[in-house]
Design a protein around this motif. Structure first.
Motif, mmCIF file in Angstrom:
data_model
loop_
_atom_site.group_PDB
_atom_site.id
_atom_site.type_symbol
_atom_site.label_atom_id
_atom_site.label_comp_id
_atom_site.label_asym_id
_atom_site.label_seq_id
_atom_site.Cartn_x
_atom_site.Cartn_y
_atom_site.Cartn_z
ATOM 1 N N HIS A 89 0.415 4.365 -3.124
ATOM 2 C CA HIS A 89 0.929 5.560 -2.451
ATOM 3 C C HIS A 89 2.411 5.774 -2.700
ATOM 4 C CE1 HIS A 89 -2.727 6.631 -0.431
ATOM 5 N NE2 HIS A 89 -2.921 5.354 -0.202
ATOM 6 N N HIS A 124 -8.981 3.355 7.102
ATOM 7 C CA HIS A 124 -7.763 3.217 6.297
ATOM 8 C C HIS A 124 -6.758 4.329 6.589
ATOM 9 C CE1 HIS A 124 -5.338 2.257 2.777
ATOM 10 N NE2 HIS A 124 -5.388 3.528 2.422
ATOM 11 N N VAL A 139 0.809 -1.231 0.000
ATOM 12 C CA VAL A 139 0.000 0.000 0.000
ATOM 13 C C VAL A 139 0.839 1.276 0.000
ATOM 14 C CG1 VAL A 139 -1.727 1.327 1.288
ATOM 15 C CG2 VAL A 139 -1.988 -1.141 1.060
ATOM 16 N N HIS A 193 -9.620 8.352 2.353
ATOM 17 C CA HIS A 193 -8.425 9.175 2.582
ATOM 18 C C HIS A 193 -8.795 10.585 3.043
ATOM 19 C CE1 HIS A 193 -6.452 6.278 -0.348
ATOM 20 N NE2 HIS A 193 -5.771 6.140 0.760
ATOM 21 N N HIS A 197 -1.137 4.178 6.904
ATOM 22 C CA HIS A 197 -0.877 5.609 6.745
ATOM 23 C C HIS A 197 -0.395 6.281 8.030
ATOM 24 C CE1 HIS A 197 -1.969 6.022 2.625
ATOM 25 N NE2 HIS A 197 -3.108 5.381 2.819
HETATM 26 FE FE LIG Z 1 -4.332 4.711 1.192
#
Ligand SMILES: [Fe+2]
Length: 481
Positions: free
Chosen positions: A473, A224, A127, A291, A174
């Motif tokens: 990403h 997420h 990711v 996001h 993240h």
């Molecule tokens: Fe993401």
């Protein structure tokens, strides 16, 4: 059904080779202030033996690096040697259940369809990728990061923060790095149906875990990403409910264990950075957020900028290569809240609805007031048929507009979070790097845009020897060369 992404299957059937070379094929001018390394992570291979993976999140993570140094660009790419990758390479067939693919009917479950500790997915680490304290971390949907050599991209192994976390600590893809304080924050959800909660981690400048707090959740929801301002960690909770028991007991995929229950409503959960304690929750309708864009405080108000979607998007990441068939509209939305009184004071939206995703801001403006951000969009949103990202959008909160849009040529697709690289001496100048896949020629490139005039098209194109997978990403490490 109309095909709005002709030949996109060519990006999902590549057999990526691991390479490292100085790029000879550069068109245009790379801005001279780009000196550092750009990194991109994404799922690169969707078949193993005669098995095909169904979901975009299922592929093995592969990192690409572009190192800008001395007027040259070096491209390097390598698979992440995750636990999953190593075991499956050795045996030559799938060993672990994936996000959207189960193998329970393919043979003895112990050989093809394993879960980590019988409860969670063994991550393909596909990711995100972040430079952190001199090393490079790669992350998947859940599970500890792995550490890579930042230059060669060789896998060094699992990164447990010096033994401060263990291999079942939930850890999302993240983490947020505050460049001003040197802190890292991240979270991980514990999906117990009886007591769902999120773990919030705060690491100090020296990498020490300052706290791990457990915050109760109203439902066991998939989260997420999150946001960080100077005082708060901000979560947009959407009622996308994960039935973890179904994953563990019934052999379902994670994808099939998720259920969208919009009647339960969405919330902003606001947490103190200093203490890790919940400050308040504020209802914000019933949409879905994958996001966030950025958060900041000004005049005792907290601004939370997110990409809101009408509903979740993971079901649009399948069946590879026919993605985004029924993708819903989405929009960048700004919430201004009074944290003390728990009031939502104002909501503003930017009128760009073409399934925007992968929002990105200048790293210098992270946690601070800002105007500009960049994201990808899908021009055929609203029409039924497979499609893919083909617009790069520069949006501006001043006027709440997305007037500057690059439309990729037919059969060209954009990949990877657009990364902003600022001019070191001019606040109003910068470049954006984005991946460009030419499906007709089966050719891969990285395109560099003037960040404030993306509609003009790339100012430079870095052409690769061999095509590469479409990424998720990206990040940038401005190395002092
Ligand atoms: Fe993401």
């Amino acid at each position: 059904m109309t095909d709005y992404a002709p030949m996109i299957e060519r990006a999902f059937t590549l057999e990526p080779r691991e390479q490292s070379y100085v790029v000879g094929n550069v068109e245009g001018e790379i801005p001279e202030f780009i000196r550092g390394t750009y990194y991109l992570n994404g799922p690169a291979r969707f078949a193993r033996a005669h098995f095909n993976y169904r979901h975009w999140l299922d592929g093995d993570g592969m990192i690409c690096a572009l190192r800008f140094e001395g007027g040259r660009v070096r491209f390097t790419n390598r698979f992440v040697r995750s636990t999953k990758f190593v075991a499956e390479e050795k045996l030559g067939h799938p060993v672990f259940r994936a996000f959207g693919t189960a193998f329970k009917d393919s043979g003895p479950a112990s050989e093809f369809d394993r879960l980590k500790r019988s409860i969670m997915l063994e991550s393909p680490l596909n990711v995100s990728v972040y430079p952190y304290r001199g090393t490079l971390l790669v992350l998947g949907e859940q599970g500890l990061p792995f550490e890579l050599d930042p230059v060669t991209l060789e896998t060094r192994g699992e990164f447990n923060f010096g033994g401060q976390l263990n291999d079942v600590s939930p850890f999302a893809a993240h983490p947020k790095l505050d460049f001003d304080t040197g802190e890292m924050f991240n979270f991980g959800v514990a999906y117990s149906s009886a007591a769902p909660h999120l773990n919030l981690y705060r690491f100090g400048e020296g990498g020490k875990l300052l706290y791990r707090k457990r915050l109760p959740l109203p439902y066991p929801c998939s989260i997420h990403d999150f946001g960080l301002s100077q005082s708060y960690a901000v979560f947009y909770l959407s009622p996308y409910i994960l039935d973890m028991e179904a994953l563990a007991r019934t052999g379902r995929t994670l994808m099939d264990s998720l259920c969208w229950e919009p009647g339960r409503g969405s919330l902003l959960l606001i947490v103190s950075r200093e203490t890790g304690e919940q400050v308040t929750t504020i209802p914000v309708g019933n949409r879905y957020c994958l996001h966030l864009i950025n958060c900041f405080e000004k005049d005792r108000r907290l601004t939370v900028d997110v990409i809101e979607m009408e509903r979740p998007i993971y079901d649009q990441y399948q069946v590879v290569p026919d993605l985004f068939t029924d993708v819903c509209e989405g929009q960048p939305v700004r919430f201004v809240v009074d944290v003390e009184s728990s009031e939502l004071l104002k909501t503003t939206a930017i009128d760009y609805r073409l399934a925007p995703d992968f929002p990105s801001v200048s790293p210098r403006q992270f946690t601070k007031p800002y105007r500009h951000f960049w994201m990808l969009g899908i021009s055929a949103t609203g029409r039924r048929g497979r499609k893919f990202f083909d617009q790069l959008v520069h949006a501006d909160w001043d006027g709440a507009a997305a007037r500057d849009i690059y439309q990729a040529p037919p059969a060209h697709y954009l990949g990877g979070e657009p990364i902003f690289i600022g001019h070191p001496h001019d606040e109003r100048a910068g470049a954006v790097i984005c991946q460009l896949f030419d499906a007709e020629r089966i050719a891969g490139a990285f395109a560099i845009f003037d960040a404030f005039d993306v509609a003009r098209g790339p100012v430079a194109l870095i052409g690769l020897k061999d095509p590469i997978h479409l990424g998720f990403h990206a990040s940038y490490d401005p190395i002092n060369l």
